[in-house]
Write a protein that holds these residues in place. Structure first.
Motif, short mmCIF file in Angstrom:
data_model
loop_
_atom_site.label_atom_id
_atom_site.label_comp_id
_atom_site.label_asym_id
_atom_site.label_seq_id
_atom_site.Cartn_x
_atom_site.Cartn_y
_atom_site.Cartn_z
N SER A 17 7.76 -88.36 -53.16
CA SER A 17 8.74 -87.34 -52.80
C SER A 17 9.98 -87.97 -52.16
O SER A 17 11.05 -87.39 -52.18
CB SER A 17 8.12 -86.30 -51.88
OG SER A 17 7.93 -86.86 -50.60
N LYS A 21 14.24 -86.50 -56.91
CA LYS A 21 15.48 -85.76 -56.92
C LYS A 21 15.21 -84.52 -57.76
O LYS A 21 14.69 -84.60 -58.87
CB LYS A 21 16.58 -86.62 -57.54
CG LYS A 21 17.93 -85.97 -57.40
CD LYS A 21 19.05 -86.97 -57.59
CE LYS A 21 20.41 -86.31 -57.74
NZ LYS A 21 20.50 -84.89 -57.44
N ASP A 184 14.58 -78.36 -52.20
CA ASP A 184 15.33 -79.46 -52.81
C ASP A 184 14.69 -80.79 -52.39
O ASP A 184 14.42 -81.01 -51.21
CB ASP A 184 16.80 -79.42 -52.35
CG ASP A 184 17.69 -80.29 -53.24
OD1 ASP A 184 17.20 -80.77 -54.29
OD2 ASP A 184 18.86 -80.50 -52.87
N GLY A 185 14.45 -81.65 -53.36
CA GLY A 185 13.85 -82.96 -53.06
C GLY A 185 12.33 -82.92 -53.01
O GLY A 185 11.69 -83.95 -52.89
#
Ligand code: TXA
Ligand code: MG
Length: 547
Positions: A17, A21, A184-185
């Protein structure tokens, strides 16, 4: 579960993680490009995580048949392991390998409502990993009604496990940017198909009890299910379950919680509005910021506060009370918006609970953690006594009394309301000033019978609230009558939006001064009459849950 295996998986995922992206793949919601969707489907087949649009909210999808892929969902969301996830299919045939039987009532509902926002429980087959159902014997399945979701599941050629694509405990996402805000991410792909149409999640229905039970109200109304099945349907308590065994595991956790402190306003729409205005003003005066989630009808009533507290007060319009679909579609987005504005407090109006309204009410209750602002029940058995006080009891307080009575009556106040007036330094037995009588006459009020009276301890004791014209009068009362403490207010304390400081004595300032005073008092009462009964000192029978 072997501890070492779990640990190894955790580590590798963590490392992964750090480099992950999140890719955003945009698609046309009506006609998604199959090649774009295939990219996302390949990620699902490969064991990755894809957030995708449905007609209700965005889901966070993974291969439902791969326990490790599903474990990734729980990790990304921070979801408790005992809260099972819904499996999404794109065709009725996909059901067969996942379940051991389909009751006739389920068949009926599938025929009627799929694809659509209805999730049904089935006895699970061994093909469904335990992690999906959190070890329960039943699996929840639905067929979403969104071209991108349909195409994604079809292209992946596997059932897709997907809870809502938010961090556990937060409001569900109704746009791709909501998803990114939370995840996000942490996930591989967001399939961006624009905003979700319905805005609240699917109805979760259990057909295995004596009567069908709605475990979570949602996009398909209880009334619609009753109509389709021809039997009545039970709704399991929508209260937040904190203890004991809840019928659906999801019920026991805090849900949809904003960062702000949130309160749900109850009562008639006008009562909600008046409470919101009053509460918001108190909070704003304290220097904190507030957002109100408002029905379209009440929006204009809040605009005054917006002008008065620029940048600190926000009105977020949900929709007209007659249009629950509109309100549902804006609900989660508005809660998220309030958090983005950084407000300390959210006050939300509440809505009729018929049809889709039940799901709206359920989400609002949970988002506010059960915190309610309720109007005091008005009972005719409990009359309220209001005492107006000035100095001489010959002009300001008798005018105030008369005007208050008139405004109260004109506005249809039903509560039994008694009023009288006194003076802190009054001589007994004087008539009202002739100019005051004239100003009242113009308003259809006959004040010729008034005689002045000095304020006595019994007056203080027999009134529920005492209203003075000036600060000096209030101070004089408090100094002389201990029982006046806590229930004596200057008019400007009650109606600060109309009157700042003292209501000055018109005596000796001519006819116009009396007329001005009368007009000012009238305006002040028009402003406070609708909310006076909700004043804390008048709320005698609160029953605990009110303001
Ligand atoms: O509209 C929806 O249902 C969305 C979209 C993405 O499909 N999904 C969704 O999933 O809201 P989630 O995980 O946020 O909520 C699923 C609810 C939870 O309350 C969960 O406890 C319940 O369904 N549920 C799932 N599987 C269950 C099972 N086997 N038995 C009882 N309840 C179950
Ligand atoms: Mg959820």
């Amino acid at each position: 579960m072997e501890a070492s295996g779990t640990r190894a998986l955790n580590l590798s995922k963590e490392v992964r993680s750090e480099f992950m992206k999140t890719r955003v793949i945009r698609v046309d919601p009506a006609e998604p490009d199959p090649r774009a969707v295939e990219e996302a489907a390949a990620v699902i087949r490969g064991g990755g995580l894809v957030a995708f649009p449905t007609e209700t909210v965005y889901g966070l999808g993974a291969n439902a048949l791969d326990p490790e892929a599903v474990a990734g969902i729980f990790r990304a969301k921070g979801r408790p392991a005992d809260n099972p996830v819904i499996v999404h299919v794109s065709r009725p045939e996909m059901l067969e390998p996942l379940v051991t039987s389909v009751p006739p009532s389920a068949e009926k509902l599938i025929f009627r409502f799929w694809p659509g926002p209805l999730t049904l429980l089935f006895p699970k087959s061994p093909a469904v990993p335990d992690i999906v159902t959190a070890g329960l014997p039943r699996v929840a399945i639905r067929m979403p009604d969104h071209p991108a979701a349909h195409l994604l599941i079809d292209a992946a050629q596997i059932p897709v496990a997907a809870p809502s694509a938010n961090v556990s405990g937060k409001p569900s996402p109704t746009s791709a940017s909501d998803v990114l805000e939370d995840l996000d991410g942490k996930i591989d792909v967001v399939l961006d198909g624009g905003p979700c149409e319905i805005g609240v999640e699917s109805t979760v229905l259990d057909l295995f009890g004596n009567v069908p039970r709605v475990l979570r109200p949602g996009g398909i109304a209880k009334e619609e299910i009753e109509e389709a099945l021809g039997v009545s349907v039970e709704v399991v308590s929508t209260e937040v379950h904190l203890e004991g065994a809840p019928p659906s595991p999801g019920m026991k956790y805090r849900h949809y919680a904003p960062n702000a402190e949130m309160y749900l306003l109850t009562g008639r729409p006008e009562e909600q509005r008046d409470m919101a205005v009053r509460r918001a003003e108190e909070i704003l005066k304290n220097g904190q910021s507030v957002a109100v989630l408002s029905s379209s009808e009440n929006v204009p009533s809040y605009l005054g506060l917006k002008d008065k507290f620029p940048g600190l007060f926000h009105v977020l319009e949900l929709g007209p009370r007659s249009d629950p679909a509109k309100i549902a579609s804006k609900l989660f987005a508005s809660i998220r918006r309030a958090d983005k504005l950084g407000v300390s407090v959210i006050l939300s109006e509440s809505f009729d609970e018929a049809g889709l309204g039940l799901a709206i009410a359920n989400r609002l209750k949970k988002a506010s953690g059960g915190k309610v602002l309720a109007p005091r029940p008005s009972t005719s058995a409990q009359p309220v006594t209001v005492l107006f006080v000035c100095t001489g009891n010959t002009c300001r307080s008798p005018m105030a009394e008369a005007l208050f009575k008139k405004v109260w009556k004109d506005r249809g106040g039903t509560r039994d309301m008694r009023t009288f007036s006194r003076g802190t330094g009054a001589l007994p037995g004087m008539p009202a000033a002739s100019e005051a009588q004239e100003a009242m006459k113009k308003r259809g009020i006959d004040m010729s019978g008034h005689i002045s009276m000095p304020l006595l301890p019994v007056d203080v004791e027999s009134s529920d609230i005492i209203v003075t014209m000036t600060k000096a009068q209030k101070d004089a009362i408090l100094a002389r009558f201990p029982k006046a403490h806590g229930k004596t207010f200057t008019l400007s304390e009650l109606a600060g939006e109309v009157i700042q400081g003292d209501v000055s004595d018109p005596l000796g300032r001519g006819r116009e001064a009396y007329e001005e005073t009368a007009a000012l008092l009238e305006k002040a009462f028009e402003s406070i009459a609708p909310r006076l009964l909700e004043h804390p000192v008048l709320r005698k029978e609160d029953g605990g849950k009110t303001e």
